[in-house]
Design a protein around this motif. Structure first.
Motif, PDB file in Angstrom:
ATOM      1  N   TRP A 129     -72.018   8.583  24.025  1.00  0.00           N
ATOM      2  CA  TRP A 129     -73.102   7.566  23.478  1.00  0.00           C
ATOM      3  C   TRP A 129     -73.458   6.814  24.786  1.00  0.00           C
ATOM      4  CZ3 TRP A 129     -72.624   2.494  24.484  1.00  0.00           C
ATOM      5  CH2 TRP A 129     -71.602   2.071  24.355  1.00  0.00           C
ATOM      6  N   ASP A 175     -75.764   9.116  26.750  1.00  0.00           N
ATOM      7  CA  ASP A 175     -77.241   8.926  26.003  1.00  0.00           C
ATOM      8  C   ASP A 175     -77.939   7.957  26.083  1.00  0.00           C
ATOM      9  OD1 ASP A 175     -78.498  10.850  24.226  1.00  0.00           O
ATOM     10  OD2 ASP A 175     -78.153   9.253  22.738  1.00  0.00           O
ATOM     11  N   VAL A 176     -77.445   6.526  25.955  1.00  0.00           N
ATOM     12  CA  VAL A 176     -78.105   5.502  25.868  1.00  0.00           C
ATOM     13  C   VAL A 176     -78.531   5.116  27.354  1.00  0.00           C
ATOM     14  CG1 VAL A 176     -77.842   2.966  26.081  1.00  0.00           C
ATOM     15  CG2 VAL A 176     -76.758   4.390  24.283  1.00  0.00           C
ATOM     16  N   CYS A 230     -72.915  -0.205  29.370  1.00  0.00           N
ATOM     17  CA  CYS A 230     -72.311   1.134  29.203  1.00  0.00           C
ATOM     18  C   CYS A 230     -71.111   1.444  30.147  1.00  0.00           C
ATOM     19  CB  CYS A 230     -73.466   1.918  29.356  1.00  0.00           C
ATOM     20  SG  CYS A 230     -74.828   1.948  28.065  1.00  0.00           S
TER      21      CYS A 230
END
Length: 361
Positions: A135, A138-139, A112
């Protein structure tokens, strides 16, 4: 894990958390505590002072479980048998699985953060990915939440009893010692979680800088609902779970509402509370317990009055009184410096020349 005993050793060479609304916070980052390191009667400790007298003076750090003072007490035969079985079965299994979970989450964080530059503050030696969005954030948050619960389950915390009257909170940032940022695996994870790094033995100017950074991020979290919240532990150290130490003011400088949270660790044989036991011994005994218990009590959001906003010490004191009353905790006036003295005395060091002069952050 860095032992508290190493922090207090004369030779220099890991609740009650507060979640702020939308901020929780670890209060190593507070402003300098001006109270004396020790009361006058604690500045000197005679070699003849008994364990009983020490336990009365430093009651907040006394272990009351089967394992005794510093985890070195004489165990009953049944406990020795159970501990022996756990050492050759539970301990290795849990260590291996914990490393797998840690490596998995580290891999997620590494993926990430690819091609992403961290936020840097060279002056305060801060570096994090707290404001990463989309994202990636969020991950990191969702996986971190799931894997954290999996890790607690692995460590024996199968059930977590929660008592609260609040809405769900967004993801948190917290505080950690500066050395954590340099640890393998854990360092990157802490940066992804947005930890603010502090140094226990540090110059006053450094603490003012960290306190300013804390205040800035707390206010940002309060004004911007999409910003990560913060979690602070205002006592600045840990107790045996029956006492509440004086709060540092770092969590209250911004003058915004806070969400008080009380952690309790009911136990039958071994207390998971980290009081007067070394880090390594604590982790080993914790992993050798078949079942561990934790209770989380979330109090209503505390909204400060104008007087409390103008006086962070008053704000901290009033929140502390509320938490002590709601959690049935005894308010104690000792802190980290006294904890170091107690640890040193238990280790047979009665001179304490450098311990007494270390900064109580």
């Amino acid at each position: 894990m860095e032992s508290e005993l190493e922090d207090m050793n004369p030779d220099p060479s890991k609740l009650h958390p507060l979640e702020s609304q939308p901020e929780p916070a670890h209060d190593d980052a507070s402003t300098k505590d001006d109270r004396p390191l020790l009361k006058s009667d604690a500045n000197r400790m005679s070699s003849s002072e008994s364990i009983e007298e020490l336990e009365k003076k430093f009651a907040a750090f006394v272990r009351n479980d089967v394992y005794g003072t510093m985890g070195r007490g004489e165990l009953p035969l049944v406990e020795k048998f159970l501990l022996g079985i756990s050492l050759v079965t539970l301990l290795p299994i849990r260590v291996v699985l914990a490393m797998i979970i840690l490596l998995f989450y580290y891999t997620i964080c590494r993926i990430c953060t690819l091609f992403s530059a961290p936020n840097r503050d060279e002056e305060e030696e801060q570096e994090d990915f707290a404001h990463m969005g989309g994202w990636r954030r969020d991950v990191i948050v969702r996986c971190g939440s799931f894997l954290s619960r999996a890790m607690l389950f692995l460590f024996g915390f199968c059930w977590i009893k929660e008592t609260y009257r609040i809405v769900e909170q967004p993801q948190d940032k917290s505080f950690s010692q500066r050395s954590v940022a340099k640890l393998p695996l854990v360092g990157l994870i802490s940066k992804c979680l947005g930890c603010v790094y502090v140094q226990r033995e540090s110059k006053s100017s450094d603490f003012k800088g960290v306190a300013g950074l804390v205040t800035e991020r707390v206010r940002e979290a309060y004004q911007n609902r999409s910003a990560p919240t913060m979690m602070l532990f205002p006592e600045g150290t840990t107790t045996n779970g029956d006492f509440l130490l004086p709060f540092k003011t770092g969590a209250f400088l911004a003058g915004v509402p806070v969400l008080p949270v009380i952690l309790r660790y009911p136990y039958q044989r071994f207390s998971p509370a980290w009081d007067s036991i070394s880090g390594v011994r604590h982790v080993i005994f914790l992993l050798c317990q078949f079942i561990n218990y934790i209770e989380v009590k979330r109090l209503p959001v505390y909204y400060p009055s104008q007087e409390e906003k103008d006086d962070p010490k008053l704000y901290a004191c009033n929140v502390r009184r509320l938490m002590a009353r709601e959690g049935d905790l005894v308010m104690s006036d000792i802190g980290l410096a006294e904890k170091r003295v107690y640890h040193a005395a238990l280790n047979g060091n009665n001179s304490l020349p450098s311990v007494l002069h270390q900064k109580d952050d």
